[in-house]
Write a protein that holds these residues in place. Structure first.
Motif, short mmCIF file in Angstrom:
data_model
loop_
_atom_site.label_atom_id
_atom_site.label_comp_id
_atom_site.label_asym_id
_atom_site.label_seq_id
_atom_site.Cartn_x
_atom_site.Cartn_y
_atom_site.Cartn_z
N ALA A 101 9.24 7.67 -4.77
CA ALA A 101 8.10 6.79 -5.10
C ALA A 101 7.52 6.16 -3.84
CB ALA A 101 8.54 5.72 -6.10
N ALA A 102 8.40 5.66 -2.98
CA ALA A 102 7.93 5.03 -1.74
C ALA A 102 7.21 6.05 -0.87
CB ALA A 102 9.12 4.43 -0.98
N TYR A 103 7.77 7.24 -0.75
CA TYR A 103 7.15 8.28 0.07
C TYR A 103 5.76 8.63 -0.45
CZ TYR A 103 6.28 12.74 2.31
OH TYR A 103 5.69 13.76 3.02
N LEU A 104 5.64 8.81 -1.75
CA LEU A 104 4.35 9.18 -2.33
C LEU A 104 3.31 8.06 -2.15
CD1 LEU A 104 5.56 11.05 -5.53
CD2 LEU A 104 4.55 12.06 -3.47
N LEU A 105 3.73 6.80 -2.33
CA LEU A 105 2.80 5.69 -2.15
C LEU A 105 2.36 5.56 -0.69
CD1 LEU A 105 4.49 3.00 -4.42
CD2 LEU A 105 2.18 3.90 -4.70
N LEU A 106 3.31 5.62 0.22
CA LEU A 106 2.97 5.50 1.64
C LEU A 106 2.08 6.67 2.08
CD1 LEU A 106 6.38 4.36 3.19
CD2 LEU A 106 4.39 2.95 2.65
N ASN A 107 2.41 7.84 1.60
CA ASN A 107 1.63 9.03 1.94
C ASN A 107 0.20 8.89 1.44
OD1 ASN A 107 1.88 11.67 3.21
ND2 ASN A 107 1.42 12.48 1.19
N ARG A 108 0.03 8.40 0.21
CA ARG A 108 -1.32 8.23 -0.36
C ARG A 108 -2.12 7.20 0.44
NH1 ARG A 108 -3.91 10.66 -4.89
NH2 ARG A 108 -1.90 11.68 -4.83
N LEU A 109 -1.49 6.09 0.79
CA LEU A 109 -2.19 5.08 1.59
C LEU A 109 -2.57 5.62 2.96
CD1 LEU A 109 -0.19 1.86 0.68
CD2 LEU A 109 -2.57 2.36 0.09
N ASP A 110 -1.69 6.44 3.51
CA ASP A 110 -1.98 7.03 4.82
C ASP A 110 -3.16 7.99 4.73
OD1 ASP A 110 -1.38 7.57 7.63
OD2 ASP A 110 -0.67 9.52 6.93
N LYS A 111 -3.20 8.81 3.70
CA LYS A 111 -4.25 9.82 3.57
C LYS A 111 -5.59 9.24 3.12
CE LYS A 111 -1.34 13.86 2.79
NZ LYS A 111 -1.48 14.44 4.08
N GLY A 158 -6.34 5.71 2.95
CA GLY A 158 -6.69 4.43 3.55
C GLY A 158 -6.41 3.26 2.62
N PRO A 159 -6.71 2.06 3.10
CA PRO A 159 -6.43 0.86 2.31
C PRO A 159 -7.15 0.88 0.97
CG PRO A 159 -7.03 0.30 4.56
CD PRO A 159 -7.30 1.76 4.39
N MET A 160 -6.46 0.37 -0.06
CA MET A 160 -7.06 0.31 -1.39
C MET A 160 -6.33 -0.70 -2.25
SD MET A 160 -5.79 3.90 -3.14
CE MET A 160 -6.07 4.92 -1.73
N GLY A 161 -6.95 -1.08 -3.33
CA GLY A 161 -6.34 -2.00 -4.28
C GLY A 161 -5.34 -1.29 -5.17
N VAL A 162 -4.57 -2.08 -5.89
CA VAL A 162 -3.53 -1.55 -6.77
C VAL A 162 -4.13 -0.61 -7.81
CG1 VAL A 162 -1.84 -2.17 -8.55
CG2 VAL A 162 -1.93 -3.46 -6.42
N LYS A 163 -5.23 -1.02 -8.44
CA LYS A 163 -5.83 -0.18 -9.49
C LYS A 163 -6.29 1.16 -8.94
CE LYS A 163 -7.23 -3.79 -12.67
NZ LYS A 163 -8.33 -4.44 -13.38
N ALA A 164 -6.93 1.14 -7.77
CA ALA A 164 -7.40 2.39 -7.16
C ALA A 164 -6.22 3.28 -6.77
CB ALA A 164 -8.26 2.10 -5.94
N ARG A 167 -11.24 -12.45 -2.69
CA ARG A 167 -10.28 -12.75 -3.76
C ARG A 167 -9.43 -11.54 -4.11
NH1 ARG A 167 -14.46 -14.18 -8.13
NH2 ARG A 167 -15.34 -12.41 -7.06
N ALA A 168 -9.94 -10.34 -3.85
CA ALA A 168 -9.23 -9.10 -4.19
C ALA A 168 -8.23 -8.76 -3.08
CB ALA A 168 -10.21 -7.97 -4.39
N VAL A 169 -7.14 -8.13 -3.47
CA VAL A 169 -6.10 -7.73 -2.54
C VAL A 169 -6.18 -6.24 -2.27
CG1 VAL A 169 -3.59 -7.55 -2.22
CG2 VAL A 169 -4.57 -9.60 -3.26
N VAL A 170 -6.01 -5.88 -1.02
CA VAL A 170 -6.00 -4.48 -0.61
C VAL A 170 -4.64 -4.18 0.01
CG1 VAL A 170 -7.04 -2.80 0.98
CG2 VAL A 170 -8.48 -4.46 -0.20
N LEU A 171 -4.10 -3.03 -0.33
CA LEU A 171 -2.83 -2.59 0.24
C LEU A 171 -3.11 -1.60 1.37
CD1 LEU A 171 -1.06 -1.80 -3.15
CD2 LEU A 171 -0.71 -3.83 -1.72
N GLN A 172 -2.37 -1.75 2.46
CA GLN A 172 -2.52 -0.80 3.56
C GLN A 172 -1.21 -0.66 4.29
OE1 GLN A 172 -5.65 -2.94 5.75
NE2 GLN A 172 -4.26 -2.93 7.50
N LEU A 173 -1.06 0.49 4.93
CA LEU A 173 0.14 0.71 5.72
C LEU A 173 0.16 -0.24 6.91
CD1 LEU A 173 0.51 4.59 6.05
CD2 LEU A 173 1.94 3.04 4.76
N SER A 174 1.32 -0.78 7.19
CA SER A 174 1.49 -1.57 8.40
C SER A 174 1.82 -0.60 9.54
CB SER A 174 2.65 -2.55 8.23
OG SER A 174 3.87 -1.83 8.15
#
Length: 166
Positions: free
Chosen positions: A44-54, A56-62, A97-104
């Protein structure tokens, strides 16, 4: 049309059996790579990190939509990634107000390390395959995964909620 009558029943039985064996072996070994990095990052972690890497930053819903899973699942899976500093939460550039997730930077380095280890494992497992065989296998596996994804989308059941293969 009854899809079980399309093609050779023996071949379809072999296919379903080999997919079940693959799923079990993939989960047992977790296909986590080689060396010290082996099995240090769950799927799960690998797939999430990989998606964010490919993507870019996005919200939880996206992120959930792009992965075909529920937002609550993403929220639950992202929490430890934030806690360990692999993902950071930032304010959306257009809507503070919205939160975006991105790789550190740490997340990028860790993902690169895990990818290298997994790439080495794939090289080991297919060392005696011709390049064309690797390419064909990737093509067919991608096609198979796309069909599985489309099927779960049509049925309205997120892939993460499907029963495990036996």
């Amino acid at each position: 049309m009854d899809m079980t009558t399309v093609g050779d029943p023996g071949l379809l039985d072999t296919l379903q059996h080999e997919v079940a064996v693959f799923a079990r072996r993939a989960e047992q070994t977790r296909l986590g790579g080689v060396g010290q990095v082996r099995n240090t990052m769950d799927r799960a972690a690998y797939l999430l990190l990989n998606r964010l890497d490919k993507e870019g930053p996005m919200g939880v819903k996206a992120l959930a939509a792009s992965m075909g899973i529920d937002s609550s699942t993403v929220t639950r899976q992202v929490a430890p990634l934030v806690d360990t500093g692999l993902v950071k939460r930032t304010s959306h550039p257009e809507d503070g107000r919205a939160v975006v997730l991105q790789l550190s930077p740490r997340g990028v380095a860790r993902l690169d390390e895990v990818r290298l280890s997994r790439r080495q494992l794939m090289a080991e497992l297919t060392h005696d395959w011709a390049p064309e065989e690797r390419e064909q296998f990737c093509t067919l596996l991608t096609r198979f995964n796309t069909a599985l994804s489309a099927r779960t989308t049509v049925q309205g059941v997120p892939a993460t909620e499907q029963p495990p293969a036996s």
